[in-house]
Design a protein around this motif. Structure first.
Motif, short mmCIF file in Angstrom:
data_model
loop_
_atom_site.label_atom_id
_atom_site.label_comp_id
_atom_site.label_asym_id
_atom_site.label_seq_id
_atom_site.Cartn_x
_atom_site.Cartn_y
_atom_site.Cartn_z
N LEU A 199 29.34 39.51 30.82
CA LEU A 199 28.95 38.11 30.90
C LEU A 199 27.75 37.94 31.82
O LEU A 199 26.78 37.24 31.46
CB LEU A 199 30.12 37.27 31.41
N GLN A 200 27.77 38.57 32.98
CA GLN A 200 26.70 38.38 33.95
C GLN A 200 25.38 39.01 33.48
O GLN A 200 24.32 38.39 33.58
CB GLN A 200 27.09 39.01 35.29
N ASP A 201 25.44 40.23 32.98
CA ASP A 201 24.21 40.97 32.65
C ASP A 201 23.68 40.69 31.25
O ASP A 201 22.48 40.80 31.01
CB ASP A 201 24.45 42.48 32.79
N HIS A 202 24.59 40.32 30.32
CA HIS A 202 24.16 40.16 28.93
C HIS A 202 24.52 38.79 28.33
O HIS A 202 24.19 38.54 27.17
CB HIS A 202 24.79 41.27 28.07
N GLY A 203 25.19 37.95 29.10
CA GLY A 203 25.54 36.63 28.60
C GLY A 203 26.54 36.63 27.47
O GLY A 203 26.58 35.71 26.66
N VAL A 204 27.36 37.68 27.41
CA VAL A 204 28.34 37.83 26.32
C VAL A 204 29.74 37.82 26.90
O VAL A 204 30.05 38.62 27.79
CB VAL A 204 28.11 39.15 25.54
N TRP A 205 30.59 36.93 26.41
CA TRP A 205 31.98 36.89 26.86
C TRP A 205 32.86 37.50 25.79
O TRP A 205 32.92 37.04 24.66
CB TRP A 205 32.42 35.45 27.13
N VAL A 206 33.55 38.58 26.16
CA VAL A 206 34.42 39.31 25.24
C VAL A 206 35.83 39.30 25.80
O VAL A 206 36.03 39.53 26.99
CB VAL A 206 33.93 40.77 25.06
N ASN A 207 36.81 39.03 24.96
CA ASN A 207 38.20 39.03 25.40
C ASN A 207 38.54 40.36 26.08
O ASN A 207 38.15 41.43 25.60
CB ASN A 207 39.12 38.82 24.19
N HIS A 208 39.27 40.28 27.20
CA HIS A 208 39.54 41.49 27.97
C HIS A 208 40.33 42.52 27.18
O HIS A 208 40.17 43.74 27.38
CB HIS A 208 40.28 41.14 29.27
N LYS A 209 41.19 42.07 26.25
CA LYS A 209 41.95 43.02 25.44
C LYS A 209 41.03 43.80 24.51
O LYS A 209 41.24 45.00 24.25
CB LYS A 209 43.03 42.29 24.64
N LYS A 210 40.01 43.11 24.01
CA LYS A 210 39.05 43.79 23.14
C LYS A 210 38.22 44.79 23.93
O LYS A 210 37.95 45.90 23.45
CB LYS A 210 38.14 42.77 22.46
N VAL A 211 37.80 44.41 25.15
CA VAL A 211 37.04 45.33 25.99
C VAL A 211 37.88 46.58 26.26
O VAL A 211 37.39 47.71 26.19
CB VAL A 211 36.62 44.66 27.31
N LEU A 212 39.16 46.38 26.57
CA LEU A 212 40.06 47.51 26.82
C LEU A 212 40.15 48.40 25.58
O LEU A 212 40.02 49.63 25.68
CB LEU A 212 41.44 47.00 27.20
N ARG A 213 40.35 47.79 24.42
CA ARG A 213 40.48 48.57 23.18
C ARG A 213 39.22 49.38 22.89
O ARG A 213 39.28 50.57 22.56
CB ARG A 213 40.79 47.63 22.00
N LEU A 214 38.07 48.73 23.02
CA LEU A 214 36.81 49.42 22.71
C LEU A 214 36.52 50.53 23.72
O LEU A 214 36.03 51.61 23.35
CB LEU A 214 35.66 48.41 22.68
N MET A 215 36.83 50.29 25.00
CA MET A 215 36.62 51.35 25.99
C MET A 215 37.55 52.52 25.72
O MET A 215 37.16 53.69 25.91
CB MET A 215 36.83 50.80 27.41
#
Length: 294
Positions: free
Chosen positions: A80-96
């Motif tokens: 959000l801070q660096d790219h202005g993109v808000w992604v659901n935390h569950k999705k971030v976890l899954r993708l990582m």
């Protein structure tokens, strides 16, 4: 509705199945279109992968920028801070997890409090209320140590519980009363009026000294102390030191005292100015403070 079932190849059929998947079972549709269920689900997975590619690239950029130090929750804030993109935390976890990106393991805190009889002790006024509704209402403070070759570097720091900002800090090779007193001199030079301020620490020897107990009441501040041997009473300060060491010191091969001090200077500046925190509405400590005066 299902004319020309064999037209367009397998991908065309998969698209048609997806459009009506809510009206019929997948097994019925796959049998009708003469395709396998495994092929259809592989098509869905490929589609999902294609859609996630831009976000994965941003996650990879964040992971690389911050040297792989952070897990999915802090990565979410940096997206959000660096790219202005808000992604659901569950999705971030899954993708990582899919990308096999893991944060570095944080070392556990061990208490090194030095306790002795005959010191001046104060009651626990803070009572683990680690929130403040305005700046300079509640400060927490402590001293930590970091080994460089055969020498110990000691860091004394003060944190404002309003926005978790490090308001002052001081480093030295001696863990003595002057280390702490100098830290407070820096803080009080920046903050002219601290009347009613609660200052919380553990029962380390610096905080039970007569000099410390004489200094703070003179400026209108109230002394608060953790219960003996209970590190959780000062958990907010311990949390900062943990972040400092795991993010700002442990990842690097530090060979000199000058380098260690530089790393600490850089990390505290980064922590105050550039590291967003979930508890601060995804803002950095400085942004949160400036928001108050805006």
């Amino acid at each position: 509705m299902f004319e020309n079932l064999d037209a367009g190849g397998a991908t065309h059929k998969y698209k048609a199945i997806k459009k009506v998947a809510g009206e019929y079972t997948i097994s019925e549709l796959c049998k009708l279109f003469r395709v396998s269920r495994s092929g259809y689900y592989a098509y869905l997975k490929r589609q999902q992968t294609d859609r996630d590619k831009p976000v994965k690239e941003l996650i990879q950029a964040v992971y690389k920028k911050y040297d792989g130090k952070y897990g999915y929750r802090q990565t979410q804030l940096f997206l959000l801070q660096d790219h202005g993109v808000w992604v659901n935390h569950k999705k971030v976890l899954r993708l990582m997890q899919e990308m096999r990106l893991r944060s570095r393991i944080r070392r556990k805190y061990r208490s090194h409090n030095v306790l002795s009889a005959g010191r001046r002790i104060a009651e626990n006024v803070l009572q683990r209320e680690f929130k403040a509704d305005a700046p300079n209402k509640k400060w927490v403070t402590d001293v930590t140590q970091y080994r460089v070759a055969d020498t110990w570097l000691y860091l004394s720091a003060i944190k404002d519980l309003f926005n978790n900002e490090i308001v002052a800090y001081h480093m030295g090779v001696r863990n003595d009363n002057q280390l702490v007193l100098r830290t407070f001199q820096k803080a009080l030079e920046k903050t002219k009026d601290v009347t009613g301020l609660i200052v919380h620490s553990d029962q380390g020897f610096q905080y039970t000294s007569h000099a410390y107990h004489d200094m703070l009441p003179k400026v209108g501040a109230q002394i608060s102390m953790s219960r003996r041997g209970n590190c959780y009473d000062n958990a907010s300060m311990e949390s900062f030191f943990s972040h400092l060491k795991t993010e700002g010191l442990y990842p690097y091969d530090i060979r000199s005292m000058d380098e260690a001090q530089r790393r600490i200077d850089e990390y505290i500046q980064f922590y105050n100015q550039s590291r967003p925190q979930r508890k601060l509405n995804k803002l950095t400590p400085e942004q949160f403070r400036h928001q108050l005066s805006a």
